[in-house]
Scaffold this active site. Structure first.
Site, PDB file in Angstrom:
ATOM      1  CE1 TYR A   1      -3.184  -2.799  -0.120  1.00 15.76           C
ATOM      2  CE2 TYR A   1      -3.855  -2.305   2.126  1.00 15.76           C
ATOM      3  CZ  TYR A   1      -4.002  -3.033   0.972  1.00 15.76           C
ATOM      4  OH  TYR A   1      -4.979  -4.000   0.896  1.00 15.76           O
TER       5      TYR A   1
ATOM      6  CG  HIS B   1      -1.393  -8.809  -0.944  1.00  8.82           C
ATOM      7  ND1 HIS B   1      -0.941  -7.523  -0.696  1.00  8.82           N
ATOM      8  CD2 HIS B   1      -2.688  -8.657  -1.285  1.00  8.82           C
ATOM      9  CE1 HIS B   1      -1.909  -6.660  -0.892  1.00  8.82           C
ATOM     10  NE2 HIS B   1      -2.980  -7.312  -1.259  1.00  8.82           N
TER      11      HIS B   1
ATOM     12  CB  SER C   1     -12.627  -4.081  -3.581  1.00 10.24           C
ATOM     13  OG  SER C   1     -12.946  -3.072  -4.503  1.00 10.24           O
ATOM     14  N   PRO C   2     -15.217  -3.783  -0.871  1.00  9.54           N
ATOM     15  CG  PRO C   2     -15.749  -2.959   1.245  1.00  9.54           C
ATOM     16  CD  PRO C   2     -14.577  -3.342   0.390  1.00  9.54           C
TER      17      PRO C   2
ATOM     18  N   GLY D   1     -16.765  -1.920  -4.518  1.00  4.06           N
ATOM     19  CA  GLY D   1     -16.476  -2.017  -5.938  1.00  4.06           C
ATOM     20  C   GLY D   1     -15.230  -1.296  -6.393  1.00  4.06           C
TER      21      GLY D   1
END
Length: 288
Positions: A55, A130, A210-211, A213
């Site tokens: 990240y 990951h 990514s809930p 989208g």
């Protein structure tokens, strides 16, 4: 804040977590904006924060989000002893792209770098592989992870972007407590590939990434009639409805929506109080 057991461990964390990625990639906000977001999350009772070594903007910026989270926790005036930070390793960021790297030596090194970035004073709470790299067997990639657990660098281990077969292979190497795969109103694969069911059977925590989208689709939630209507009826945002829907789909699910604004994390927490009936869940479940 409602709490949830983390896998089969004796650790309980907030039923909704904070995803750190938006604070460190692409057009990230300044640190002066991000640290208050993390502090506000802690104020509201969030005790689970998800991050990753990748990240960041690119390889020259590796571990940015881990360092940011550590700085926020170190500067928080309250008690952070119960906060669980979950990080990941195994992806690279050349030129802002995402590529896999399951090389055991790389994973050995990045685990140590993550340990240092997160303060270097206690084991990494939860380290997640990951994404499996087809150039190496899962046993090869997880060998240094198991060694890091034995060495005291890692407390718990999870996997991400894994199939059921791959989860089982990982469990043959080291104890696994969580699975982080993509899951949203558009991406329903965990419902059909057996992963969500397997997590329930094995007592694994499922962390949906990514809930909403992702950057390309999160604004489209307003255009899904079932979600928009439920949000209006219950007096909350469409994002709260999606989080409530995820929580209703399985007792294994612990949503970790990302945030880069204080207003976003304040909205996220409201989802704890949103309850959906089976009929309401089904309205969303038929949306594609």
């Amino acid at each position: 804040m409602e709490t949830k057991q983390l896998g089969k461990t004796d650790v309980f964390v907030s039923a909704i977590g904070l995803g750190g990625m938006p604070m460190s990639v692409y057009d990230r906000p300044p640190e002066s904006q991000s640290i208050p977001v993390i502090h506000r999350a802690l104020d509201l009772g969030i005790t689970f924060i998800d991050t990753a070594d990748s990240y960041c903007k690119d390889e020259s910026d590796k571990h940015h989000n881990e360092r940011l989270i550590h700085k926020a926790l170190a500067s928080y005036p309250g008690d952070v002893s119960q906060v669980i930070v979950a990080t990941k390793g195994g992806l690279m960021r050349p030129h802002q792209n995402w590529t896999r790297n399951g090389n055991p030596e790389h994973l050995r090194q990045t685990i140590r770098a993550s340990f240092a970035a997160l303060g270097g004073e206690k084991p990494i709470d939860l380290w997640q592989y990951h994404s499996p790299d087809p150039q190496y067997t899962i046993a090869q990639s997880l060998a240094p992870v198991k060694a890091a657990v034995e060495e005291g660098l890692i407390r718990f281990v999870g996997v991400s972007n894994f199939s059921v077969a791959q989860i089982k292979q990982a469990q043959d190497v080291v104890d696994i407590i969580s699975v982080q795969n993509q899951y949203s109103p558009w991406e329903r694969q965990p419902e059909t590939d057996g992963v969500l069911e397997y997590c329930e059977q094995e007592g694994l925590t499922f962390l949906p990434w990514s809930p909403f989208g992702g950057r390309r689709r999160y604004q489209d939630l307003q255009d899904i009639p079932a979600i928009a209507q439920l949000a209006k009826d219950k007096g909350v945002s469409v994002y709260c409805i999606v989080l409530a829907w995820l929580r209703a789909k399985s007792p294994s699910i612990l949503p970790i929506p990302g945030a880069s604004k204080v207003s976003s994390i304040e909205d996220t927490v409201q989802a704890i109080g949103v309850k959906l009936s089976e009929a309401e869940v089904q309205k969303i479940s038929v949306v594609r």
